[in-house]
Design a protein around this motif. Sequence first.
Motif, mmCIF file in Angstrom:
data_model
loop_
_atom_site.group_PDB
_atom_site.id
_atom_site.type_symbol
_atom_site.label_atom_id
_atom_site.label_comp_id
_atom_site.label_asym_id
_atom_site.label_seq_id
_atom_site.Cartn_x
_atom_site.Cartn_y
_atom_site.Cartn_z
ATOM 1 N N LEU A 521 0.747 -1.487 -0.123
ATOM 2 C CA LEU A 521 -0.048 -0.288 -0.292
ATOM 3 C C LEU A 521 1.108 1.741 -0.059
ATOM 4 N N LEU A 522 0.495 2.259 -0.703
ATOM 5 C CA LEU A 522 0.935 3.292 -1.073
ATOM 6 C C LEU A 522 1.415 3.723 0.951
ATOM 7 N N GLY A 523 2.619 4.153 1.376
ATOM 8 C CA GLY A 523 2.746 4.948 2.713
ATOM 9 C C GLY A 523 3.667 3.643 2.982
ATOM 10 N N PHE A 524 3.864 2.570 2.927
ATOM 11 C CA PHE A 524 3.790 0.908 3.526
ATOM 12 C C PHE A 524 5.068 0.373 2.491
ATOM 13 N N GLY A 525 6.228 -0.915 3.590
ATOM 14 C CA GLY A 525 6.554 -1.201 2.541
ATOM 15 C C GLY A 525 7.696 -1.122 1.735
ATOM 16 N N HIS A 526 7.755 -0.840 0.414
ATOM 17 C CA HIS A 526 9.357 -0.476 -0.357
ATOM 18 C C HIS A 526 8.406 0.123 -1.457
ATOM 19 N N SER A 527 6.987 1.113 -0.724
ATOM 20 C CA SER A 527 6.541 1.916 -2.090
ATOM 21 C C SER A 527 6.793 3.550 -1.772
ATOM 22 N N GLU A 528 5.984 4.514 -2.508
ATOM 23 C CA GLU A 528 6.705 5.988 -1.927
ATOM 24 C C GLU A 528 5.676 6.265 -0.803
ATOM 25 N N LYS A 529 6.033 7.073 -0.126
ATOM 26 C CA LYS A 529 5.263 7.108 1.331
ATOM 27 C C LYS A 529 5.034 8.996 1.228
ATOM 28 N N PRO A 530 4.423 9.264 0.346
ATOM 29 C CA PRO A 530 4.703 10.659 0.496
ATOM 30 C C PRO A 530 3.479 12.043 1.080
ATOM 31 N N ALA A 531 3.534 13.036 1.296
ATOM 32 C CA ALA A 531 2.773 13.567 2.273
ATOM 33 C C ALA A 531 1.806 13.735 2.153
ATOM 34 N N LEU A 532 0.591 12.475 2.241
ATOM 35 C CA LEU A 532 -0.428 12.616 1.884
ATOM 36 C C LEU A 532 -1.406 12.640 3.269
ATOM 37 N N SER A 533 -2.644 13.126 2.914
ATOM 38 C CA SER A 533 -3.888 12.555 4.056
ATOM 39 C C SER A 533 -4.165 11.714 4.137
ATOM 40 N N TRP A 539 -6.315 4.148 0.131
ATOM 41 C CA TRP A 539 -5.853 2.028 -0.388
ATOM 42 C C TRP A 539 -7.319 1.612 -0.928
ATOM 43 N N GLU A 540 -8.406 2.209 -0.597
ATOM 44 C CA GLU A 540 -9.296 1.674 -1.719
ATOM 45 C C GLU A 540 -9.158 1.528 -3.069
ATOM 46 N N SER A 541 -8.625 3.279 -3.522
ATOM 47 C CA SER A 541 -8.797 3.038 -4.880
ATOM 48 C C SER A 541 -7.824 2.598 -5.135
ATOM 49 N N GLN A 542 -6.251 2.944 -4.548
ATOM 50 C CA GLN A 542 -5.258 2.341 -4.972
ATOM 51 C C GLN A 542 -5.622 1.222 -5.080
ATOM 52 N N MET A 543 -6.244 0.375 -4.215
ATOM 53 C CA MET A 543 -6.388 -0.464 -5.047
ATOM 54 C C MET A 543 -7.490 -1.038 -5.687
ATOM 55 N N ASP A 683 11.484 -0.319 6.382
ATOM 56 C CA ASP A 683 10.008 0.892 6.208
ATOM 57 C C ASP A 683 10.428 1.793 7.361
ATOM 58 N N SER A 684 9.798 1.861 8.294
ATOM 59 C CA SER A 684 9.813 3.048 9.275
ATOM 60 C C SER A 684 10.737 3.732 8.926
ATOM 61 N N LEU A 685 11.860 4.094 8.669
ATOM 62 C CA LEU A 685 12.995 5.048 8.295
ATOM 63 C C LEU A 685 12.580 5.761 7.043
ATOM 64 N N ASP A 686 12.072 4.589 6.179
ATOM 65 C CA ASP A 686 11.721 5.321 5.077
ATOM 66 C C ASP A 686 11.423 7.103 4.856
ATOM 67 N N PRO A 687 11.452 8.367 3.671
ATOM 68 C CA PRO A 687 11.086 9.333 4.359
ATOM 69 C C PRO A 687 9.931 9.564 4.159
ATOM 70 N N GLY A 688 9.075 10.179 4.936
ATOM 71 C CA GLY A 688 7.640 10.235 4.964
ATOM 72 C C GLY A 688 7.109 8.900 5.718
ATOM 73 N N ALA A 689 7.364 8.122 6.179
ATOM 74 C CA ALA A 689 6.257 7.115 7.035
ATOM 75 C C ALA A 689 5.951 7.758 8.270
ATOM 76 N N ILE A 690 6.028 8.845 8.710
ATOM 77 C CA ILE A 690 5.716 9.736 9.719
ATOM 78 C C ILE A 690 3.941 10.383 9.214
ATOM 79 N N TYR A 691 3.972 10.391 7.780
ATOM 80 C CA TYR A 691 2.548 11.030 7.510
ATOM 81 C C TYR A 691 1.655 9.972 7.679
ATOM 82 N N VAL A 692 2.146 8.461 7.351
ATOM 83 C CA VAL A 692 0.476 7.825 7.548
ATOM 84 C C VAL A 692 0.581 7.727 9.567
ATOM 85 N N MET A 693 1.103 7.666 10.293
ATOM 86 C CA MET A 693 0.616 7.825 11.956
ATOM 87 C C MET A 693 0.490 9.397 12.082
ATOM 88 N N MET A 694 1.010 10.175 11.006
ATOM 89 C CA MET A 694 -0.149 11.896 11.325
ATOM 90 C C MET A 694 -1.396 11.618 11.091
#
Length: 807
Positions: A521-533, A539-543, A683-694
């Motif tokens: 999913l976007l924001g997890f794993g090796h996928s990008e983790k952009p600054a999105l809400s 995630w449903e749209s992505q799938m 994965d948690s160290l990738d740039p943007g990983a915090i955005y999912v938490m926020m």
Amino acid sequence: MRNLQQLHSPRYILLYVLCCLCTYSSFTKVHAWTPSVSAKTTSTNVQVVLFGVGDLRVDDHVGLWNAIQTTREEIVNGNAQRSFILPLFVGQTQMLQNIPGMKAHTYDTCHLVSEAMQQLQESLQQDLNLNLSYVSCDTNDTNATSRKKSSFLSVIQETVGKALSKRADDSNETPNICIHVCDLGPADNSIQYGPYPHLLSEMEQTTTNDNVTIRPWKASLREIPIDDIRTIPNDYPSYQAQYASVPCEAPLDVVPASSGSSSSYTCLSTSTTIPNAEELMEQVGVDASSSANSRNTGLYATHWGGLAYDSVGCRFALNQVRSYVQDYQQDDTAWFFSPKRAIARANPNSLEHAAMEWQLQCSNSYSNRESDINSGKPLNWLPGESIIRFLSAPMFLGTVSPRRIHSLTASNEQPWSAIFKNETPLQSMILAREWHVQLATQHLRQEPSAKYWRYHGFLCRYFQTDLTNNPPLHSKQSPKEALLWVHGFGASGAQWKGTVEALKKQNPQQHTAHTAFCPDLLGFGHSEKPALSYTGYLWESQMLAFVKEIMEHDTYTVGGNSIGGYTALSLAASDMACSTNPLSASGAPGTKSCTGLILLNSAGPVMTKEEIMAGDKTKLSVAQQTQQQLLPPCSPPPRWVGRAFGNILLQYLRPRIQSICVNLYPTNPSAVSSDLCENIRRDSLDPGAIYVMMAGAKLPLPRTANELLQADAGAGDTQSPESSFANRPVLIAQGVLDPLNDAQDRMERFAALRAGVTAVPIQAGHCPHDEVPEIVADEVSKWLRATQATRAALFDASVTRPLKTSL
């Protein structure tokens, strides 16, 4: 005549050589090759600048720069009359079909590609006195002779030949052709939406033509030796520590460097015109009228989700970046309410759009705009989110250069930024994109089953595994079926490896699936983790896009764990949306090819009949409340509080990953391998990983399982019976020892929703698919066999599905 004599005078040539040498001194640093001054020649030399999705711009275009510099060199060599530049876009059908978004968002993607080419044409004409030629070709012909004629190389050679034949000074000699083409990198080349991988494939299959040279180029932010994967660290902090000192390359000012000097090169052009969107749709084999129902079904405030098409081109997009950086000093609120910003038009059937407008309404973005700017009240979105959403399409199409964006932000840094080493949101985005491209390059060489695709321009990983062991044991009459597995919070597609391997080891007759797909999913794993809400709707749209873009199967069963279970549940309902009633996460009609659902300790609310009877029976469904903006106000904490809390939580969790996982795997703690823990930590160290938490502090009200599964009670009237998941079979494979909730009670609640729901208790914790994969695989296989006839009967061959291509 006098001007020509001055042009070839020794004094002029000497001055020009000195200028070229000065130019090439900086040119050599950025590019992989340098033109050299050679003896005078009279041969015909054509510099073909082969454009494609990923480099549809003039600014900082290395290939265009190289072509101009080379033709200038020809002046020194006395061959000015026989040196030409041909900007070219070869519209190969298969390549166009492979463009990410072409299947899930055909209408928007065709309009965006056409508009990007139109603005590129305008820039070439006005700034460089060049013309972009478009030539369409189809390499899918089964006839060998036709296929040869339609190859990339043959099309380029034929186009050059025809253009030269129209000139009065045509010498009929075989021209030397140098093709300048962008190398997008291994991950993007594997998707094959750009011309470079197609050229490489043809060169490997054909004899090399001595008159044709391919000059690949990159516009990398940093010169990093990616060819040796051992030099690239596996996590972002280590990568930054190793390469932060490497200076970023400056963007090329192609237009200023070429202004007033168009006489130093001659444009070679054809009489072709840039295709409009309808013509592109026709070429990729899609009817324009039928694809219109996919319009404006992407993420909100992107060019697939409401932004005007004419704002995606190289002129408008770069001006938007300049305005955001220079005029508004990267102030989100001021720029968001500025008259210069492209405004998004929401899709009334998209719940993701409605959720984003719900967040923005609570930022007063639809009240008094002037008072909002004066008060400086921040948006409920993340810092930089509005410009990042806007740039998703321009960055993907290459209408704006990452190096240009980074250069603009660096030149407008505030004094305290250097002191505290604070990155702006745009700088973080550019650096993060570079990192994920490098990470994908490394991972592709290490993990053969890993693949990549792009969702709204963001790079995403997935795993694909053949479950049939190759023997053709499945009936040709039965539909080709896939399994789609969606991971949970903090995990990735790699966590399904055990279950997928167990299914593969079984006799192919033990289950009915042909292929397993495990995306990140976007924001997890090796996928990008952009600054999105991030929301469940995103995630449903992505799938759903993944199903349309990647899974070229007749039917599929979707399964998920934890939050991935809720995403799978939502996707199953969303994929049944019809064109007359498409209220769903994206607002797009589904494929109607999802015939089964498997939930393993799924997240999301499940209501009993008693709870529903005790509540307000006249209450609208959650989907209707979201659509009509009737949800309670969105009141997240201030940004700095959310970021601080997210950082503290991540810092607390990282050293405890193993102990937490052991607690979640009560019957088989040995399944908590070092690879599992390292993957989660990395994965948690990738740039943007915090955005999912926020994002967790501002989630919209979730739809209930009753609503999504069209339960006997609490379903609401969001969907019509013919477009619901009411008659599809469901398997609840529940780890009843889950320490996070009363798993037994939740299993019973799911089982009581409606007929067709099978509940199977499993002696495991929160992640049974990883803790006891063989047991889960056995239960899945039994259920697949038991429901095979039911699911096969649900397959409707008459339903129009996304176009199919073969890479």
